[in-house]
Scaffold this motif. Structure first.
Motif, PDB file in Angstrom:
ATOM      1  N   GLY A 199       0.798  -1.216   0.000  1.00  0.00           N
ATOM      2  CA  GLY A 199       0.000   0.000   0.000  1.00  0.00           C
ATOM      3  C   GLY A 199       0.832   1.268   0.000  1.00  0.00           C
ATOM      4  N   PHE A 200       0.139   2.396   0.096  1.00  0.00           N
ATOM      5  CA  PHE A 200       0.784   3.691  -0.127  1.00  0.00           C
ATOM      6  C   PHE A 200       1.809   4.074   0.927  1.00  0.00           C
ATOM      7  CE2 PHE A 200      -2.697   4.815   2.628  1.00  0.00           C
ATOM      8  CZ  PHE A 200      -2.293   5.961   3.313  1.00  0.00           C
ATOM      9  N   LEU A 201       1.623   3.669   2.185  1.00  0.00           N
ATOM     10  CA  LEU A 201       2.604   4.024   3.208  1.00  0.00           C
ATOM     11  C   LEU A 201       3.916   3.268   2.995  1.00  0.00           C
ATOM     12  CD1 LEU A 201       0.419   4.251   6.441  1.00  0.00           C
ATOM     13  CD2 LEU A 201       1.322   6.119   5.052  1.00  0.00           C
ATOM     14  N   GLY A 202       3.815   2.009   2.634  1.00  0.00           N
ATOM     15  CA  GLY A 202       5.017   1.255   2.304  1.00  0.00           C
ATOM     16  C   GLY A 202       5.711   1.813   1.078  1.00  0.00           C
ATOM     17  N   GLN A 203       4.930   2.247   0.104  1.00  0.00           N
ATOM     18  CA  GLN A 203       5.508   2.849  -1.102  1.00  0.00           C
ATOM     19  C   GLN A 203       6.237   4.149  -0.778  1.00  0.00           C
ATOM     20  OE1 GLN A 203       2.409   3.239  -4.087  1.00  0.00           O
ATOM     21  NE2 GLN A 203       1.678   1.154  -3.704  1.00  0.00           N
ATOM     22  N   LEU A 204       5.737   4.882   0.224  1.00  0.00           N
ATOM     23  CA  LEU A 204       6.393   6.131   0.624  1.00  0.00           C
ATOM     24  C   LEU A 204       7.686   5.888   1.401  1.00  0.00           C
ATOM     25  CD1 LEU A 204       3.338   8.296   1.774  1.00  0.00           C
ATOM     26  CD2 LEU A 204       4.770   8.660  -0.247  1.00  0.00           C
ATOM     27  N   GLY A 205       7.859   4.672   1.911  1.00  0.00           N
ATOM     28  CA  GLY A 205       9.080   4.345   2.638  1.00  0.00           C
ATOM     29  C   GLY A 205       8.911   4.180   4.129  1.00  0.00           C
ATOM     30  N   MET A 206       7.667   4.089   4.630  1.00  0.00           N
ATOM     31  CA  MET A 206       7.482   3.861   6.056  1.00  0.00           C
ATOM     32  C   MET A 206       8.035   2.495   6.440  1.00  0.00           C
ATOM     33  SD  MET A 206       4.024   3.950   8.411  1.00  0.00           S
ATOM     34  CE  MET A 206       4.188   3.900  10.194  1.00  0.00           C
ATOM     35  N   VAL A 207       8.711   2.433   7.587  1.00  0.00           N
ATOM     36  CA  VAL A 207       9.321   1.202   8.069  1.00  0.00           C
ATOM     37  C   VAL A 207       8.719   0.833   9.417  1.00  0.00           C
ATOM     38  CG1 VAL A 207      11.475   0.058   8.715  1.00  0.00           C
ATOM     39  CG2 VAL A 207      11.481   1.785   6.897  1.00  0.00           C
ATOM     40  N   ASP A 208       8.278  -0.398   9.533  1.00  0.00           N
ATOM     41  CA  ASP A 208       7.724  -0.903  10.795  1.00  0.00           C
ATOM     42  C   ASP A 208       7.964  -2.403  10.803  1.00  0.00           C
ATOM     43  OD1 ASP A 208       6.420  -1.337  13.148  1.00  0.00           O
ATOM     44  OD2 ASP A 208       4.434  -0.756  12.449  1.00  0.00           O
ATOM     45  N   PHE A 209       9.107  -2.824  11.320  1.00  0.00           N
ATOM     46  CA  PHE A 209       9.540  -4.200  11.148  1.00  0.00           C
ATOM     47  C   PHE A 209       8.534  -5.213  11.676  1.00  0.00           C
ATOM     48  CE2 PHE A 209      12.033  -8.020  12.201  1.00  0.00           C
ATOM     49  CZ  PHE A 209      12.593  -8.272  10.958  1.00  0.00           C
ATOM     50  N   ALA A 210       8.057  -5.025  12.909  1.00  0.00           N
ATOM     51  CA  ALA A 210       7.162  -6.022  13.499  1.00  0.00           C
ATOM     52  C   ALA A 210       5.882  -5.437  14.087  1.00  0.00           C
ATOM     53  CB  ALA A 210       7.896  -6.833  14.574  1.00  0.00           C
ATOM     54  N   GLY A 211       5.652  -4.109  13.920  1.00  0.00           N
ATOM     55  CA  GLY A 211       4.324  -3.623  14.243  1.00  0.00           C
ATOM     56  C   GLY A 211       4.138  -2.619  15.352  1.00  0.00           C
ATOM     57  N   SER A 212       5.124  -1.824  15.715  1.00  0.00           N
ATOM     58  CA  SER A 212       4.886  -0.783  16.719  1.00  0.00           C
ATOM     59  C   SER A 212       3.755   0.138  16.299  1.00  0.00           C
ATOM     60  CB  SER A 212       6.155   0.052  16.948  1.00  0.00           C
ATOM     61  OG  SER A 212       7.100  -0.634  17.716  1.00  0.00           O
ATOM     62  N   ALA A 213       3.676   0.424  15.001  1.00  0.00           N
ATOM     63  CA  ALA A 213       2.621   1.303  14.487  1.00  0.00           C
ATOM     64  C   ALA A 213       1.416   0.525  14.010  1.00  0.00           C
ATOM     65  CB  ALA A 213       3.175   2.173  13.349  1.00  0.00           C
ATOM     66  N   VAL A 214       1.646  -0.461  13.140  1.00  0.00           N
ATOM     67  CA  VAL A 214       0.539  -1.182  12.497  1.00  0.00           C
ATOM     68  C   VAL A 214      -0.287  -1.959  13.513  1.00  0.00           C
ATOM     69  CG1 VAL A 214      -0.065  -2.899  10.758  1.00  0.00           C
ATOM     70  CG2 VAL A 214       1.851  -1.352  10.347  1.00  0.00           C
ATOM     71  N   ILE A 215       0.371  -2.526  14.502  1.00  0.00           N
ATOM     72  CA  ILE A 215      -0.339  -3.331  15.499  1.00  0.00           C
ATOM     73  C   ILE A 215      -0.612  -2.525  16.769  1.00  0.00           C
ATOM     74  CG2 ILE A 215      -0.172  -5.338  17.026  1.00  0.00           C
ATOM     75  CD1 ILE A 215       1.295  -6.764  14.772  1.00  0.00           C
ATOM     76  N   HIS A 216       0.432  -1.995  17.370  1.00  0.00           N
ATOM     77  CA  HIS A 216       0.275  -1.372  18.686  1.00  0.00           C
ATOM     78  C   HIS A 216      -0.253   0.054  18.609  1.00  0.00           C
ATOM     79  CE1 HIS A 216       2.077  -4.857  20.549  1.00  0.00           C
ATOM     80  NE2 HIS A 216       2.995  -4.829  19.601  1.00  0.00           N
ATOM     81  N   GLY A 217       0.240   0.843  17.676  1.00  0.00           N
ATOM     82  CA  GLY A 217      -0.297   2.196  17.518  1.00  0.00           C
ATOM     83  C   GLY A 217      -1.753   2.165  17.097  1.00  0.00           C
ATOM     84  N   LEU A 218      -2.040   1.392  16.066  1.00  0.00           N
ATOM     85  CA  LEU A 218      -3.418   1.240  15.598  1.00  0.00           C
ATOM     86  C   LEU A 218      -4.311   0.673  16.686  1.00  0.00           C
ATOM     87  CD1 LEU A 218      -5.391   0.983  12.942  1.00  0.00           C
ATOM     88  CD2 LEU A 218      -4.796  -1.424  13.159  1.00  0.00           C
ATOM     89  N   GLY A 219      -3.881  -0.451  17.284  1.00  0.00           N
ATOM     90  CA  GLY A 219      -4.688  -1.086  18.319  1.00  0.00           C
ATOM     91  C   GLY A 219      -4.862  -0.210  19.541  1.00  0.00           C
ATOM     92  N   GLY A 220      -3.816   0.539  19.906  1.00  0.00           N
ATOM     93  CA  GLY A 220      -3.905   1.403  21.072  1.00  0.00           C
ATOM     94  C   GLY A 220      -4.856   2.563  20.884  1.00  0.00           C
ATOM     95  N   PHE A 221      -4.862   3.159  19.692  1.00  0.00           N
ATOM     96  CA  PHE A 221      -5.794   4.254  19.453  1.00  0.00           C
ATOM     97  C   PHE A 221      -7.212   3.735  19.242  1.00  0.00           C
ATOM     98  CE2 PHE A 221      -2.156   6.986  19.153  1.00  0.00           C
ATOM     99  CZ  PHE A 221      -2.661   8.231  19.512  1.00  0.00           C
ATOM    100  N   ALA A 222      -7.350   2.535  18.728  1.00  0.00           N
ATOM    101  CA  ALA A 222      -8.668   1.904  18.691  1.00  0.00           C
ATOM    102  C   ALA A 222      -9.173   1.666  20.110  1.00  0.00           C
ATOM    103  CB  ALA A 222      -8.594   0.587  17.922  1.00  0.00           C
ATOM    104  N   ALA A 223      -8.271   1.245  20.994  1.00  0.00           N
ATOM    105  CA  ALA A 223      -8.630   1.038  22.399  1.00  0.00           C
ATOM    106  C   ALA A 223      -9.058   2.343  23.056  1.00  0.00           C
ATOM    107  CB  ALA A 223      -7.449   0.429  23.153  1.00  0.00           C
ATOM    108  N   LEU A 224      -8.362   3.436  22.733  1.00  0.00           N
ATOM    109  CA  LEU A 224      -8.735   4.742  23.284  1.00  0.00           C
ATOM    110  C   LEU A 224     -10.128   5.142  22.831  1.00  0.00           C
ATOM    111  CD1 LEU A 224      -7.928   7.347  24.822  1.00  0.00           C
ATOM    112  CD2 LEU A 224      -7.027   8.218  22.644  1.00  0.00           C
ATOM    113  N   ALA A 225     -10.404   4.972  21.543  1.00  0.00           N
ATOM    114  CA  ALA A 225     -11.732   5.308  21.023  1.00  0.00           C
ATOM    115  C   ALA A 225     -12.808   4.479  21.713  1.00  0.00           C
ATOM    116  CB  ALA A 225     -11.775   5.078  19.511  1.00  0.00           C
ATOM    117  N   ALA A 226     -12.536   3.197  21.888  1.00  0.00           N
ATOM    118  CA  ALA A 226     -13.524   2.318  22.524  1.00  0.00           C
ATOM    119  C   ALA A 226     -13.750   2.703  23.983  1.00  0.00           C
ATOM    120  CB  ALA A 226     -13.056   0.869  22.430  1.00  0.00           C
ATOM    121  N   ALA A 227     -12.672   3.031  24.702  1.00  0.00           N
ATOM    122  CA  ALA A 227     -12.803   3.406  26.113  1.00  0.00           C
ATOM    123  C   ALA A 227     -13.605   4.689  26.275  1.00  0.00           C
ATOM    124  CB  ALA A 227     -11.414   3.571  26.731  1.00  0.00           C
TER     125      ALA A 227
END
Length: 425
Positions: free
Chosen positions: A151-179
Motif C-alpha cells: 500500500g501507499f505508506l510502504g511505497q512512501l518508505g514507512m518502516v515498521d519491522f514487526a508492528g509498533s505502528a501497524v499493530i500497537h499504535g493502531l490497536g492502542g488508538f482503537a482502544a482509546l476510542a472504545a474506552a
C-alpha cells in the motif's frame, strides 16, 4: 535434498514455531487482564480472549487476509486471496501460503486483544463479538496493507519491522476510542472528579501474564524475519530483551523514588511498554539505542496513564499507555536511531517525516474506524452492559459463572438458579 529445499524446510519450522509463540501470547493477555480486573469479571476476560482467537482467526481467513495481502488496488486494499484462494504469487514467499497465513493470523489476534483490555468490565459481550469481526476482517487488514501489503505508506518508505505502528499504535488508538465511547466503569470517577482506585484481583496472575507476553514477543519480533537463516535473529532477540528490561527498570526506579515504593502494575506495564517500543526498529537499532528506547517507553507509559486519569478516561489494564503511546514513540525512534537512514546516522529527516505521517494515518484510522464501528454496532445491540450486569459482574451476566474461583465441588442447576436469585435479585 537441495539447498533451496532445506532452506524452505527450516523457514517453515521457524515460522510455525514463532507463530505458536505469538498465539501463546493470548494466554498472556488473558492472565494479565484477568489479574488487573475484579474477580467478578475474570471469566469474561477469558471468554473475550477465546473469542479473539476463534472469531478473529475465522474473520481474517475469510476476509481480512485478502484485504491485507491481496494484489494491491490504488495503494489502499488487497483485492484477492480471500480464503487463501486466487493468484498470490506477488507475495514471493519462500514457504507455503498456509504457513504464511498462520503467522499473519497470530498477529491479527494480538491486535484485537489490545482493545479487549481497554473496555474490560463493562462491554456487552455480543457487541464485542461484532467488533472482533470488524477489527480482524476490515480495520487492521486495511492498515496492514498500507504498510506491509504493498500500500501507499510502504511505497512512501514507512518502516515498521514487526508492528509498533501497524499493530500497537493502531490497536492502542482503537482502544482509546472504545474506552471513550463506552465510558468509565460505574464508580471509577467520583462526583467531585477524583479517581477511585479499582484494586486488581490478582497481581501474581497479571505478572505471569506479562511474562508469557514477554516470551511470545521473541517470536513476535524475531519471527518477523520470516526466515530461519536470517543473520539478524540474534540481534533482534537481544534488543527486544534490552528494551523490555530497560522499560521495567525505568518504571521500577521512578516509582521507587517518586512514591517511596516500587509499584507492581507500573513495573509490569513498563516492561510491556519497552517491548512495544522496540517492535518497529528491532532489526535496525543498536543495543544502546534499544536501552534508551525501552526506558523512554516505560516513562511515557506512566505519563500517559496519568493523562488518562486526568481526562476521566477509564482504561483498566493500561492498553492506551502501553500500546499506543509506546508504539508511537517506538515508530518515531526508528526514524531517529535506525542505522539504515535514521536521523542520527544519515543526518536526513526523510525517514522521521515518513514515520510521523504514517503514524498520523494509522492512528487516526484506528480511532475513527473504531468509533464509527461501535456507533454502528450500537444500533444493532447495545455496546455497553446494563447497570445491573455491571454491578453483579459480567461472569454471571454473560457466562453463567457465579465466581471464577469456586469453593464447592458440585452444584446442581436448580441450586445454581436459587443462589443467583438470592444473591442478585
Amino acid at each position: 535434498m537441495t539447498i533451496d529445499t532445506l532452506n524452505t524446510g527450516l523457514d517453515t519450522i521457524w515460522i510455525v514455531l514463532t507463530a505458536a509463540m505469538i498465539i501463546l501470547m493470548e494466554g498472556g493477555f488473558a492472565l494479565l487482564e484477568a489479574g488487573f480486573v475484579r474477580h467478578k469479571n475474570n471469566v469474561n476476560i477469558i471468554m473475550k480472549v477465546f473469542a479473539d482467537i476463534t472469531i478473529g482467526a475465522l474473520s481474517f481467513y475469510l476476509i481480512g487476509f485478502g484485504l491485507m495481502w491481496g494484489a494491491d488496488a490504488f495503494g489502499l486494499i488487497g483485492t484477492n486471496g480471500f480464503t487463501l484462494s486466487g493468484d498470490l504469487s506477488h507475495l514471493k514467499l519462500n514457504v507455503s501460503l498456509d504457513t504464511f497465513w498462520l503467522f499473519q493470523a497470530a498477529f491479527v489476534i494480538a491486535v484485537i486483544s489490545i482493545v479487549s483490555g481497554a473496555v474490560a468490565e463493562r462491554i456487552n459481550f455480543r457487541a464485542y463479538l461484532l467488533y472482533i469481526v470488524l477489527m480482524t476482517a476490515i480495520i487492521y487488514p486495511i492498515a496492514g496493507h498500507w504498510v506491509w501489503g504493498g500500500g501507499f505508506l510502504g511505497q512512501l518508505g514507512m518502516v515498521d519491522f514487526a508492528g509498533s505502528a501497524v499493530i500497537h499504535g493502531l490497536g492502542g488508538f482503537a482502544a482509546l476510542a472504545a474506552a471513550i465511547f463506552i465510558g468509565p466503569r460505574k464508580g471509577k470517577f467520583t462526583q467531585n472528579g477524583t479517581s477511585a482506585i479499582a484494586l486488581p484481583s490478582n497481581l501474581p496472575l497479571a505478572s505471569v501474564g506479562a511474562f508469557l507476553l514477554w516470551f511470545g514477543w521473541f517470536g513476535f519480533n524475531a519471527g518477523s524475519t520470516l526466515s530461519a537463516t536470517d543473520g539478524r535473529i540474534g540481534h533482534i532477540a537481544i534488543v527486544t530483551m534490552l528494551s523490555a528490561v530497560s522499560g521495567g527498570a525505568a518504571t521500577l526506579l521512578y516509582t521507587l523514588f517518586r512514591y517511596k515504593r516500587s509499584d507492581a502494575p507500573s513495573v509490569i506495564n513498563g516492561s510491556l511498554a519497552g517491548l512495544v517500543g522496540i517492535t518497529a526498529g528491532c532489526a535496525f537499532v543498536t543495543d544502546q539505542a534499544a536501552i534508551l528506547i525501552g526506558a523512554i517507553s516505560g516513562l511515557l507509559m506512566i505519563v500517559a496513564t496519568n493523562w488518562l486519569e486526568s481526562r476521566k478516561i477509564d482504561d483498566p489494564v493500561g492498553a492506551f499507555p502501553v500500546h499506543a503511546v509506546s508504539g508511537v514513540w517506538g515508530t518515531i525512534a526508528l526514524g531517529l536511531f535506525s542505522t539504515d537512514g535514521g536521523l542520527f546516522y544519515s543526518g536526513s529527516w526523510v525517514l522521521v517525516g515518513t514515520q510521523l505521517f504514517g503514524l498520523v494515518v494509522l492512528c487516526t484510522w484506528g480511532f475513527v474506524a473504531t468509533w464509527g464501528g461501535l456507533a454502528l454496532i450500537n444500533r444493532i445491540v447495545p455496546v455497553r452492559s446494563t447497570e445491573e450486569e455491571e454491578e453483579i459482574g459480567l461472569d454471571i451476566s454473560y457466562h453463567g459463572v457465579l465466581a471464577a474461583y469456586q469453593e464447592r465441588d458440585f452444584i446442581n442447576s436448580e441450586e445454581h438458579l436459587i443462589d443467583y436469585d438470592n444473591k442478585y435479585k
